[in-house]
Enzyme design. Structure first.
Site, short mmCIF file in Angstrom:
data_model
loop_
_atom_site.label_atom_id
_atom_site.label_comp_id
_atom_site.label_asym_id
_atom_site.label_seq_id
_atom_site.Cartn_x
_atom_site.Cartn_y
_atom_site.Cartn_z
N HIS A 1 -7.31 -5.67 1.86
CA HIS A 1 -6.20 -5.16 2.66
C HIS A 1 -5.75 -6.27 3.61
O HIS A 1 -6.58 -6.89 4.28
CB HIS A 1 -6.64 -3.99 3.55
CG HIS A 1 -7.07 -2.75 2.82
ND1 HIS A 1 -6.29 -1.62 2.74
CD2 HIS A 1 -8.23 -2.45 2.18
CE1 HIS A 1 -6.93 -0.68 2.07
NE2 HIS A 1 -8.13 -1.15 1.73
N ASP B 1 0.84 -1.19 0.00
CA ASP B 1 0.00 0.00 0.00
C ASP B 1 0.88 1.25 0.00
O ASP B 1 1.89 1.33 0.71
CB ASP B 1 -0.94 -0.01 1.22
CG ASP B 1 -2.09 0.98 1.05
OD1 ASP B 1 -3.24 0.52 0.91
OD2 ASP B 1 -1.84 2.21 1.06
N GLY C 1 -16.05 3.04 3.12
CA GLY C 1 -14.78 3.76 3.00
C GLY C 1 -13.96 3.37 1.79
O GLY C 1 -12.75 3.60 1.75
N HIS D 1 -10.28 -5.06 -3.78
CA HIS D 1 -8.98 -5.35 -3.17
C HIS D 1 -9.18 -5.75 -1.72
O HIS D 1 -10.09 -5.27 -1.05
CB HIS D 1 -8.03 -4.15 -3.27
CG HIS D 1 -8.61 -2.85 -2.78
ND1 HIS D 1 -9.52 -2.12 -3.52
CD2 HIS D 1 -8.45 -2.18 -1.62
CE1 HIS D 1 -9.87 -1.04 -2.84
NE2 HIS D 1 -9.24 -1.05 -1.68
#
Ligand code: 5GP
Ligand code: ZN
Length: 110
Positions: free
Chosen positions: A98, A29, A89, A96
């Site tokens: 996280h 990230d 959010g 994707h």
């Protein structure tokens, strides 16, 4: 399509690729929120989980297999997050996962 993650998959914009399989790639990230913060994204564009599952039945297994490689590298545990839609959010409309680890997470999340 003007999708930043599709451009990363295509090699058109740079990213630190930390893993891959036939279905997905794993990148660091850009703005990490934990010592381990990896994003696992399908090579094929889908805006969210619902669309992806419809278009790639069975594909999630490969995404989570790749995500698990990074989670299992965090000795005290880890968290998978799939932000979805405005209330979730989500800021990049390409599915994707996280993978966050390397510090204690809070609950409930903000
Ligand atoms: P979301 O809020 O959609 O769940 O997460 C999007 C994530 O993508 C954020 O954590 C953000 O830091 C990351 N991100 C946005 N643009 C880029 C980029 O160009 N490269 C990388 N490696 N990460 C990005
Ligand atoms: Zn995309």
């Amino acid at each position: 399509m003007n999708c930043i993650f599709c451009k990363i998959v295509a090699g058109e914009i740079p990213a630190t690729i930390v893993g891959e399989n036939d279905e997905a790639i794993a990148i660091a990230d850009l703005n990490p929120m934990a010592p381990t913060h990896v994003l696992v994204l399908p090579r094929r564009h889908a805006p969210n989980l619902a669309v992806y599952r419809r278009e790639r039945p069975g594909g999630l297994d490969a995404i989570f297999a790749l995500a698990s490689e990074f989670g299992e590298g965090c000795e005290n545990g880890y968290r998978f997050v799939v932000n979805t839609g405005p209330d979730g959010g989500q800021t990049v409309d390409h599915l994707h996962v996280h993978v966050l680890g390397g510090r204690a997470m809070q609950w409930p999340p903000g």
